[in-house]
Scaffold this active site. Structure first.
Site, PDB file in Angstrom:
ATOM      1  N   LEU A  99       0.875  -1.165   0.000  1.00  0.00           N
ATOM      2  CA  LEU A  99       0.000   0.000   0.000  1.00  0.00           C
ATOM      3  C   LEU A  99       0.911   1.213   0.000  1.00  0.00           C
ATOM      4  O   LEU A  99       1.876   1.260   0.772  1.00  0.00           O
ATOM      5  CB  LEU A  99      -0.906   0.020   1.237  1.00  0.00           C
ATOM      6  CG  LEU A  99      -1.936  -1.107   1.373  1.00  0.00           C
ATOM      7  CD1 LEU A  99      -2.690  -0.973   2.693  1.00  0.00           C
ATOM      8  CD2 LEU A  99      -2.917  -1.111   0.204  1.00  0.00           C
ATOM      9  N   ASP A 100       0.629   2.210  -0.856  1.00  0.00           N
ATOM     10  CA  ASP A 100       1.511   3.368  -0.885  1.00  0.00           C
ATOM     11  C   ASP A 100       1.330   4.204   0.375  1.00  0.00           C
ATOM     12  O   ASP A 100       0.457   3.946   1.205  1.00  0.00           O
ATOM     13  CB  ASP A 100       1.317   4.180  -2.169  1.00  0.00           C
ATOM     14  CG  ASP A 100      -0.063   4.826  -2.275  1.00  0.00           C
ATOM     15  OD1 ASP A 100      -0.565   5.341  -1.256  1.00  0.00           O
ATOM     16  OD2 ASP A 100      -0.640   4.821  -3.375  1.00  0.00           O
ATOM     17  N   MET A 101       2.181   5.208   0.525  1.00  0.00           N
ATOM     18  CA  MET A 101       2.225   5.978   1.769  1.00  0.00           C
ATOM     19  C   MET A 101       0.869   6.556   2.146  1.00  0.00           C
ATOM     20  O   MET A 101       0.498   6.578   3.334  1.00  0.00           O
ATOM     21  CB  MET A 101       3.262   7.100   1.653  1.00  0.00           C
ATOM     22  CG  MET A 101       3.299   8.017   2.877  1.00  0.00           C
ATOM     23  SD  MET A 101       4.580   9.274   2.811  1.00  0.00           S
ATOM     24  CE  MET A 101       5.994   8.345   3.379  1.00  0.00           C
ATOM     25  N   THR A 103      -2.139   5.476   1.246  1.00  0.00           N
ATOM     26  CA  THR A 103      -3.242   4.511   1.239  1.00  0.00           C
ATOM     27  C   THR A 103      -3.293   3.808   2.586  1.00  0.00           C
ATOM     28  O   THR A 103      -2.259   3.465   3.166  1.00  0.00           O
ATOM     29  CB  THR A 103      -3.073   3.493   0.108  1.00  0.00           C
ATOM     30  OG1 THR A 103      -3.050   4.180  -1.142  1.00  0.00           O
ATOM     31  CG2 THR A 103      -4.213   2.488   0.094  1.00  0.00           C
ATOM     32  N   ARG A 187      -5.439   4.441  -8.058  1.00  0.00           N
ATOM     33  CA  ARG A 187      -5.232   5.882  -8.207  1.00  0.00           C
ATOM     34  C   ARG A 187      -5.075   6.271  -9.681  1.00  0.00           C
ATOM     35  O   ARG A 187      -5.684   7.244 -10.149  1.00  0.00           O
ATOM     36  CB  ARG A 187      -3.997   6.333  -7.421  1.00  0.00           C
ATOM     37  CG  ARG A 187      -4.158   6.250  -5.916  1.00  0.00           C
ATOM     38  CD  ARG A 187      -2.926   6.786  -5.201  1.00  0.00           C
ATOM     39  NE  ARG A 187      -3.027   6.610  -3.769  1.00  0.00           N
ATOM     40  CZ  ARG A 187      -3.649   7.441  -2.942  1.00  0.00           C
ATOM     41  NH1 ARG A 187      -4.233   8.532  -3.418  1.00  0.00           N
ATOM     42  NH2 ARG A 187      -3.687   7.206  -1.645  1.00  0.00           N
TER      43      ARG A 187
END
Length: 236
Positions: A99-101, A103, A187
């Site tokens: 999961l990106d920063m 999310t 996204r």
């Protein structure tokens, strides 16, 4: 070698192949240059000079990742990672997907690199479901068309199920279901439709749900649930 180390939770096979290429894996003090080595056990094997413990029973955990931290073991810029937040008494764990920063939501972790690999494989088509708060004009037909897949800047994204959960003024909540999990897929696809993502929450991965797990909370998934999952995954 790569399979043994993955099973012991050192990382995925790809991670381990990279470690070997960097000279970080040794057998009886000699650095390996190739993962093509058959061993019966991990006796005498070290990673970064540290002995590798034999594989233990498979464990799977669910973690409620908050925003503002990276899904990585370490960051050269010194930013916070999920491992700064996890309890120190947990075994060595690798993440299943990322999961990106910015999310939040469900992140699965395991001590079994082979299970990680199987759950991430697009061919196994494990469903990832997200709730997304977006800003902009939501076009229902454009969302429906995502079921046929979409190509963005030369990258092909497979079938995506997108439903409108709720609309209020300029904002809307969507439910997005994917099976590939490409880098920042949700996204990128929504931005392609002219929508700005204000909040992105993963609420499920395969059969496992976020449910009411509190932010930063960690919970081990029962062994019987892990066994049922393994029985469904090819090669596990």
């Amino acid at each position: 070698m790569a399979k043994l180390l993955a099973r012991a939770g050192v990382g995925s096979r790809r991670d381990i192949e990279r470690m070997i290429a960097e000279g970080r894996v040794s057998v009886e003090g000699t650095a390996l240059t190739s993962p093509a080595l058959n061993l019966a056990s991990l006796d005498g094997v070290t990673v970064d000079g540290n002995p590798v413990a034999a594989a233990s029973a498979t464990r799977l955990y669910r973690f409620h990742k908050p925003t503002g931290c990276l899904t990585t073991a370490r960051d050269p810029k010194g930013r916070a990672t999920i491992y700064d937040l996890l309890p120190k008494d947990l075994p060595r764990l690798v993440t299943i997907g990322r999961l990106d920063m910015n999310t939040e939501g469900l992140l699965l972790l395991t001590n079994d690199g082979e299970l990680k690999r199987a759950m991430e494989l697009p061919a196994n088509a494990l469903i990832r479901r997200y709730r997304v708060r977006v800003f902009g004009s939501v076009n229902a037909r454009a969302l429906e068309a995502l079921a046929e897949g979409v190509t963005i800047e030369g990258v092909r994204y497979g079938s995506i199920n997108a439903d409108i959960e709720h609309k209020s003024g300029a904002y809307a909540w969507l439910v997005i279901t994917i099976t590939e999990g490409k880098n920042r897929e949700v996204r990128k696809v929504l931005e392609h439709l002219g929508l700005k993502v204000a909040r992105l929450i993963r609420v499920s991965y395969g059969p496992f749900e976020l449910e009411d797990l509190p932010v930063r909370g960690v919970e081990q998934i029962p062994d019987d649930a892990v066994s049922r999952l393994r029985s469904r995954l090819p090669g596990k």
